[in-house]
Design an enzyme around this catalytic site. Structure first.
Site, PDB file in Angstrom:
ATOM      1  N   CYS A   1       4.368  13.814  -8.309  1.00  0.00           N
ATOM      2  CA  CYS A   1       5.092  12.248  -7.622  1.00  0.00           C
ATOM      3  C   CYS A   1       4.585  12.291  -6.629  1.00  0.00           C
ATOM      4  O   CYS A   1       4.792  13.300  -4.553  1.00  0.00           O
ATOM      5  CB  CYS A   1       6.840  12.632  -8.263  1.00  0.00           C
ATOM      6  SG  CYS A   1       7.286  11.054  -6.948  1.00  0.00           S
TER       7      CYS A   1
ATOM      8  N   CYS B   1       1.105   5.847  -7.392  1.00  0.00           N
ATOM      9  CA  CYS B   1       1.929   6.253  -7.567  1.00  0.00           C
ATOM     10  C   CYS B   1       1.754   7.372  -9.048  1.00  0.00           C
ATOM     11  O   CYS B   1       0.497   6.358 -10.335  1.00  0.00           O
ATOM     12  CB  CYS B   1       3.100   5.215  -8.187  1.00  0.00           C
ATOM     13  SG  CYS B   1       4.318   5.561  -9.423  1.00  0.00           S
TER      14      CYS B   1
END
Length: 268
Positions: A73, A184
């Site tokens: 992440c 992302c």
């Protein structure tokens, strides 16, 4: 320790874009994937909230006796990796490796777009990295947190997603960006739709392969590569397990989807 699993955490299904690269790069390794789907998306949260959530995920994976933790992440990596390494000094932690260096190497007109969540964009972490590699690059740092909830539902081709993408990518097109770095882990699942909007001449980069290679380097240096191909892939989510299975199999495809045989809901 060699045959212990690699722990991979994310706010939801997005980290599967990195998990699939790790499975391909390290086919002898077992994995434990933990998705904090209940609290997704992280991209709209404060750094303090993200840190509290990330610590819980790391503690869960350590309790599962993992030999390495991958923060799949970007948001967690940007705001938490240094703190987590201090908090948990006995476990190696690998973060997302931004694709910005590759973007600098591949751009021809020195115009680069970064597409990430709002929190990551506001940190300017990736933009500042580009400036370290090449001060002459024109960088557009675009943050969007509307897309992640759609991806969490497996909705990657709907009219709503395409509309959000067109709005998010409009400035990239207007400023003649020739390289886009995806900041992302959810966004690689939108690569096809992004390509349709920006055109085939624009390079779209993510860091999944680089993260998988970094995981290999760490395990090699620690003499911790698996000694046998007795692999087991476990999946846990803080949200709805059935929904996670349904969406994840849709996103990673049939071959890798077969590895997602079971998943447990957990409370952290």
């Amino acid at each position: 320790m060699n045959n212990q699993p690699i722990g991979i955490l994310d706010s939801g299904v997005g980290g599967l874009s990195i998990w699939r690269k790790i499975v391909k790069e390290l086919p002898n390794e077992s994995t434990i994937y933990l998705a904090d789907s209940l609290n997704c998306p992280y991209g709209e949260r404060t750094p303090e909230e993200i840190y509290v959530l990330a610590k819980r995920l790391v503690k869960f994976l350590i309790a599962k006796k993992v030999k390495l933790i991958v923060l799949a992440c970007n948001t967690v990596t940007v705001f938490c990796i240094d703190k987590l390494r201090v908090d948990f000094p006995d476990i190696q932690i690998v973060g997302t490796v931004p694709a910005v260096k590759t973007a600098v190497e591949q751009t021809k007109n020195h115009r680069i777009g970064i597409l990430s969540t709002e929190s990551t964009a506001k940190s300017n972490y990736q933009k500042n990295l580009i400036n370290k590699f090449a001060k002459d690059c024109f960088v557009i740092n675009k943050g969007d947190s509307e897309l992640v909830p759609y991806i969490e539902k497996g909705d990657i081709k709907s009219g709503s997603v395409k509309k959000i993408l067109r709005n998010a990518l409009g400035e990239f097109i207007a400023k003649d960006v020739d390289t886009i770095a995806l900041g992302c882990s959810h966004f690689p699942f939108l690569r096809e739709e992004i390509g349709k909007i920006v055109g085939s001449k624009v390079k779209i980069l993510d860091s999944g392969n680089a993260i998988a290679r970094q995981a290999r380097r760490v395990l090699t240096n620690n003499n911790s590569l698996s000694l046998s191909k007795n692999t087991l892939h476990e999946f846990y989510t803080t949200g709805n397990a059935e929904e996670f299975v349904k969406v994840s199999k849709k996103l990673v495809g049939n071959k890798l989807g077969e590895l997602i045989k079971s998943i447990q809901s957990v409370s952290l």
